[in-house]
Structures are given as C-alpha cells and as structure tokens.
Design a protein around this motif. Structure first.
Motif, PDB file in Angstrom:
ATOM      1  N   GLY A 110      51.809 -24.997 -24.346  1.00 53.67           N
ATOM      2  CA  GLY A 110      50.521 -25.568 -23.312  1.00 53.67           C
ATOM      3  C   GLY A 110      49.901 -24.571 -22.397  1.00 53.67           C
ATOM      4  N   TRP A 111      49.171 -23.918 -23.712  1.00 56.72           N
ATOM      5  CA  TRP A 111      47.749 -23.189 -23.911  1.00 56.72           C
ATOM      6  C   TRP A 111      46.773 -24.282 -24.108  1.00 56.72           C
ATOM      7  CZ3 TRP A 111      43.470 -22.450 -26.520  1.00 56.72           C
ATOM      8  CH2 TRP A 111      42.336 -21.088 -26.112  1.00 56.72           C
ATOM      9  N   LEU A 112      46.967 -24.714 -24.959  1.00 56.78           N
ATOM     10  CA  LEU A 112      46.484 -26.009 -26.246  1.00 56.78           C
ATOM     11  C   LEU A 112      46.284 -27.395 -25.370  1.00 56.78           C
ATOM     12  CD1 LEU A 112      47.307 -25.242 -29.608  1.00 56.78           C
ATOM     13  CD2 LEU A 112      45.650 -24.649 -28.822  1.00 56.78           C
ATOM     14  N   PHE A 113      47.204 -27.243 -24.190  1.00 54.74           N
ATOM     15  CA  PHE A 113      46.791 -29.002 -23.598  1.00 54.74           C
ATOM     16  C   PHE A 113      46.021 -29.069 -22.905  1.00 54.74           C
ATOM     17  CE2 PHE A 113      47.845 -31.452 -20.375  1.00 54.74           C
ATOM     18  CZ  PHE A 113      47.883 -33.151 -20.967  1.00 54.74           C
ATOM     19  N   MET A 114      45.118 -27.326 -22.599  1.00 53.88           N
ATOM     20  CA  MET A 114      43.487 -27.148 -22.064  1.00 53.88           C
ATOM     21  C   MET A 114      43.679 -28.399 -20.525  1.00 53.88           C
ATOM     22  SD  MET A 114      40.593 -25.334 -23.177  1.00 53.88           S
ATOM     23  CE  MET A 114      42.099 -23.765 -23.835  1.00 53.88           C
ATOM     24  N   ASP A 115      44.646 -28.416 -20.122  1.00 54.17           N
ATOM     25  CA  ASP A 115      44.876 -28.892 -19.093  1.00 54.17           C
ATOM     26  C   ASP A 115      44.467 -27.583 -17.050  1.00 54.17           C
ATOM     27  OD1 ASP A 115      46.918 -27.867 -18.900  1.00 54.17           O
ATOM     28  OD2 ASP A 115      47.661 -29.088 -17.340  1.00 54.17           O
ATOM     29  N   TRP A 116      45.259 -26.360 -18.111  1.00 55.27           N
ATOM     30  CA  TRP A 116      44.682 -25.378 -16.969  1.00 55.27           C
ATOM     31  C   TRP A 116      43.210 -24.810 -16.738  1.00 55.27           C
ATOM     32  CZ3 TRP A 116      42.325 -21.272 -19.080  1.00 55.27           C
ATOM     33  CH2 TRP A 116      42.514 -21.110 -20.358  1.00 55.27           C
ATOM     34  N   PRO A 117      42.299 -25.160 -17.512  1.00 51.24           N
ATOM     35  CA  PRO A 117      40.924 -24.508 -16.771  1.00 51.24           C
ATOM     36  C   PRO A 117      40.737 -25.561 -15.262  1.00 51.24           C
ATOM     37  CG  PRO A 117      40.815 -24.714 -19.442  1.00 51.24           C
ATOM     38  CD  PRO A 117      41.695 -25.471 -18.671  1.00 51.24           C
ATOM     39  N   ALA A 118      40.584 -26.819 -15.789  1.00 52.01           N
ATOM     40  CA  ALA A 118      40.573 -27.200 -14.042  1.00 52.01           C
ATOM     41  C   ALA A 118      41.310 -26.917 -13.455  1.00 52.01           C
ATOM     42  CB  ALA A 118      40.479 -28.953 -14.835  1.00 52.01           C
ATOM     43  N   GLN A 119      42.543 -26.626 -13.327  1.00 53.22           N
ATOM     44  CA  GLN A 119      43.492 -25.779 -12.701  1.00 53.22           C
ATOM     45  C   GLN A 119      42.527 -24.146 -12.254  1.00 53.22           C
ATOM     46  OE1 GLN A 119      47.490 -25.801 -13.610  1.00 53.22           O
ATOM     47  NE2 GLN A 119      47.314 -27.242 -14.927  1.00 53.22           N
ATOM     48  N   ILE A 120      42.143 -23.358 -12.690  1.00 57.21           N
ATOM     49  CA  ILE A 120      41.646 -22.433 -13.107  1.00 57.21           C
ATOM     50  C   ILE A 120      40.285 -22.570 -11.581  1.00 57.21           C
ATOM     51  CG2 ILE A 120      40.449 -20.871 -13.555  1.00 57.21           C
ATOM     52  CD1 ILE A 120      43.157 -20.821 -14.003  1.00 57.21           C
ATOM     53  N   GLY A 121      39.564 -23.845 -12.554  1.00 53.69           N
ATOM     54  CA  GLY A 121      38.433 -24.322 -11.249  1.00 53.69           C
ATOM     55  C   GLY A 121      38.838 -24.743  -9.989  1.00 53.69           C
ATOM     56  N   HIS A 122      39.754 -25.601 -10.151  1.00 54.54           N
ATOM     57  CA  HIS A 122      40.597 -25.539  -8.356  1.00 54.54           C
ATOM     58  C   HIS A 122      40.760 -24.237  -7.604  1.00 54.54           C
ATOM     59  CE1 HIS A 122      42.080 -28.933  -6.091  1.00 54.54           C
ATOM     60  NE2 HIS A 122      43.276 -27.464  -5.619  1.00 54.54           N
ATOM     61  N   ARG A 123      41.020 -23.858  -8.105  1.00 56.03           N
ATOM     62  CA  ARG A 123      42.067 -22.530  -7.467  1.00 56.03           C
ATOM     63  C   ARG A 123      40.570 -21.769  -7.144  1.00 56.03           C
ATOM     64  NH1 ARG A 123      47.436 -21.994  -7.900  1.00 56.03           N
ATOM     65  NH2 ARG A 123      47.482 -20.047  -6.814  1.00 56.03           N
ATOM     66  N   PHE A 124      39.932 -21.428  -7.707  1.00 59.69           N
ATOM     67  CA  PHE A 124      38.323 -20.841  -7.860  1.00 59.69           C
ATOM     68  C   PHE A 124      37.614 -21.542  -6.276  1.00 59.69           C
ATOM     69  CE2 PHE A 124      33.844 -20.472  -8.151  1.00 59.69           C
ATOM     70  CZ  PHE A 124      33.962 -19.199  -7.611  1.00 59.69           C
ATOM     71  N   GLY A 125      37.590 -23.421  -6.450  1.00 57.49           N
ATOM     72  CA  GLY A 125      37.512 -23.453  -5.323  1.00 57.49           C
ATOM     73  C   GLY A 125      37.779 -22.820  -3.908  1.00 57.49           C
ATOM     74  N   ASN A 126      39.101 -23.092  -3.915  1.00 52.52           N
ATOM     75  CA  ASN A 126      40.068 -23.527  -2.936  1.00 52.52           C
ATOM     76  C   ASN A 126      40.058 -21.409  -2.572  1.00 52.52           C
ATOM     77  OD1 ASN A 126      41.641 -25.335  -2.627  1.00 52.52           O
ATOM     78  ND2 ASN A 126      43.116 -24.882  -4.058  1.00 52.52           N
TER      79      ASN A 126
END
Length: 442
Positions: A368-384
C-alpha cells in the motif's frame, strides 16, 4: 591614562568627605602615581589571575587555583575551556580589597590590557610606570606575577571535591587510581553566562521571542534554553568567590542535562484518533499561534493583490513546516510498526505517512505504501483541515482555496519541506519517485 585612572578613584573618595576633613590630604598623597603604584605592586601578591578557581567548589576551601590559557589545553571533541580561544576572560581571586589593582591592570591601550603589554615587556608600557627604570622594572615584575605560576606547592583541601579515577585496568588495585581535584572553570562559566544573558535578555532575542509569541514573521533567530537552572555562588558576598562571580551577582547558569524521558502522553494521544488533522496538530509547536496570526491578518480585509497573496502563502508555508516537523518527530519518538497496534485507528493514508518504516517489516503495508496514492490524500486532508479552520470565521472559503492549500503542501520543495522529505523516504524505501495527485503527477 594612569593619571586619569588614579584621579577618578581619588575624586570618588574625596566626594564622600567634607572639604575640611584632614583625611583629604592623606588621600591625595596616597593617590600620587608613585605612591599608589608602589602600594599596588605590594598588594598585587594578595590576588591571583585564574581560569580555574577553587572557592566556587566550596567558599571555605583553601588550596591551589590555576591560570591556564585555552591555547595551552589539550583539545577534545567535547566542549571545554579549550574552545574559548584568545578572547577568554580571566578571573581574579584573593583579597577583595586588592581588586582595584586588577582594574588598573585591565586598563586598555590600543585595544589591549595594560597587563598584556607589560607581560610582553613593551618598552612604552614599562616606561609609563615610572621614569626610574629600576623602579619601573620592579613594579612590572610584580604586576606580571599576577598571571604567572606561583612558587608554592600544589594543594587541595578537605572541603574541595576529590574523585578517584581508574586510570588502569584493575579496579581492585589502588595503585591504578588517580586522585582528581576538579576546579571551577570560571572563564568558561563567564563565556556561557554572556551567551545566555544575551539569549534571555538581549534586544534581538526579545524581538524574536515577541514575534514567536504573536505568530508574526521575523527574520532573526530565536534562542531558547529550556530546563535552565541558576546556582548562586557566594551568597550575599559573591566577591569572596572571584571577581567575575561578583560581576555576575553570583549567578552561575546550569544547562539542562537530564537524560531524555519517555513521554507516555505523546504515545497515548494517538489511540482512538482517526486523524492527526485535529487536536493533535493544533497542539503541536506554533500551529495555533500561526493560525491566529493568519486569522488576524485576514480579518483586516486586505486587498486582493500580490502582497496579500504572498503574506497568506507565508503563513501557510509556516503551517506546512510545522506539519512536516510534527511528522518527523512522530517517526523519531514512536517505534516502527506502532500503527499496527489495535488501539491505533488512524486512517490508512496517515498510517503510511507517519509510520513509513513499517513498510520494511510488513509486506501488505509495503504494498500500500509503494502504491503512492496516499500523499495526494494527505494533501487533500490538509486542505480540508485548513479550510475548516478558516471557515469558522470566513464562509466564502471553498474549493479554490482547498486546491491552493493542497498544491502548496505537495509542491513544498524547501530543504525541510514536504516534497523533499517524501523524496528522501522514497529513496530509503526504494519506492517510485513520484507523488500521484488528482491533477497529475508531482
């Protein structure tokens, strides 16, 4: 210079006496250059220049003090008196009534003390003492003796500290121990005192402290010394310890030297928490103060121009810095794999972000870590999160601002920024060097 020094001291004493006091004539005679220098050359034996003093260990200790220039010390990797260099402050111990002699010898000529010139046998300095060369040489020898080794046996005292130090291999053999008598490094203590005084009370640091407290931008450096202790030497008579101790009012600073302690509250605060974008982040560092500063600025209804955008970006950058620092601190302070604990209910992407080294031990987690979709989700959560804080005061905050906050986080390439830190993590874990986002790849 010598005449001016003596005249100033004479006038200070005469000002305390009535004009008809018969003692005035005696004082005037005592402060004639030849008479005063003769007496000073006799009294200088009552004091001694030191870099390491004994009385700071115990005020009633009687024993040897040392004067050792930093350049003559063995260099070590740890901080000690050897790091002071040529600009060290020498101290004086002995009869407090003779300290005026030391003040005389510290008179500066061309940026250097009179004592230094006399120690180097400077002809002009010697001649300034007296026109009689024999007398001038006699006084020079007496004054220079202030910083020279005394012809006396080295001695400790029953009230001084003493430590048996094993110098060999056999702890059962008494002959392999050295008896150490530690002295107070007064020159080093003075240097530390000056640095800490500037850090605590200097105007530059006061301005930086105020900016930090108010959440304002500041170009200077803020210095803080937590767990600082103060040891008072000499009680009501600090001059009995040494001259520098008297000038410091007896204050001797002690830096915090306790070993790190495990803070269970840091560990527990993540149990039952689904996201750090809430109380956890709000309690970290200067996040709350920076948010307050941003809100104060926006409440002024600034014009929509480049200056305003730059100012807002600067506040957001500081929030991102705090976010990155928080994540780094969590990784350092918590053990690898802590997110696998059943008490951890963090959302998936925040587990990847805050516990990356778990990917080395947990194959499913690594996938899951290597899939690398999670950084964008962290950015999304920061914006929220940031929009949520702003929306409490400004209802117009929406999707446009959300995209901007997310973009600023994901593209933060500063030396300690989000993207730089993520690049380093991806290198360490042999992961793809890109950050997927809904808009594309970073």
């Amino acid at each position: 210079m010598i005449a001016a020094f003596l005249q100033d001291r004479l006038e200070a004493k005469l000002s305390k006496l009535p004009t008809d006091d018969p003692k005035r004539e005696d004082l005037i005679a005592q402060y004639q250059p030849a008479a005063w220098l003769e007496d000073a050359a006799r009294r200088v034996r009552q004091i001694q220049a030191v870099t390491h003093a004994l009385k700071a260990v115990h005020p009633d200790a009687r024993g040897t003090n040392l004067f050792v220039e930093p350049s003559g010390m063995t260099p070590h990797a740890v901080v000690g008196s050897h790091v002071l260099g040529a600009g060290f402050a020498s101290d004086v111990v002995g009869n407090a009534a003779a300290l005026d002699v030391y003040k005389f010898l510290k008179l500066e000529v061309d940026g250097r003390a009179l004592l230094d010139w006399l120690s180097e046998d400077d002809p002009a300095a010697v001649q300034a003492l007296s026109d009689d060369e024999t007398k001038a040489r006699e006084w020079q020898s007496a004054f220079v003796g202030l910083v020279q080794a005394r012809d006396e046996d080295v001695a400790s005292h029953a009230l001084a500290k003493q430590i048996y130090w094993l110098a060999g291999e056999d702890a059962a053999d008494d002959a392999q121990y050295h008896l150490l008598a530690p002295l107070y490094a007064t020159s080093l203590a003075q240097s530390v005192h000056e640095v800490l005084q500037e850090g605590r009370f200097g105007e530059a640091n006061k301005a930086a402290r105020a900016a930090r407290r108010e959440g304002r931008e500041h170009e200077g450096v803020f210095r803080d010394y937590p767990a600082l202790a103060v040891r008072k030497l000499g009680g009501t008579k600090p001059q009995n310890i040494s001259q520098l101790n008297s000038e410091r009012g007896g204050v001797s600073y002690l830096l915090g030297s306790l070993p790190p302690q495990w803070d269970l509250s840091v560990y527990r605060q993540f149990w039952g928490v689904t996201s750090v974008f809430g109380p956890v982040l709000m309690r970290y560092g200067d996040v709350r103060a920076t948010l307050r500063a941003l809100l104060r600025f926006l409440r002024k209804d600034p014009p929509s121009n480049m200056e305003t955008r730059n100012r807002v970006d600067a506040y957001v950058d500081r929030l991102i810095d705090e976010l990155v620092a928080m994540a780094s601190e969590i990784r350092r302070s918590l053990p690898t794999g802590w997110t696998a604990d059943p008490r951890c209910v963090l959302v998936r992407e925040e587990r990847f972000w805050l516990d990356p080294w778990r990917a080395e031990e947990d194959s499913e987690f690594r996938s899951g870590w290597l899939f690398m979709d999670w950084p964008a989700q962290i950015g999304h959560r920061f914006g929220n999160w940031l929009n949520g804080r702003l929306r409490e005061h400004f209802k117009y905050v929406g999707e446009i601002e959300h995209r901007q906050w997310k973009k600023e986080l994901l593209l933060d390439e500063d030396e300690a920024g989000w993207a730089r830190a993520l690049h380093e993590l991806r290198t360490d874990l042999d992961a793809p060097h890109y950050i997927p986002t809904r808009e594309g790849t970073v």
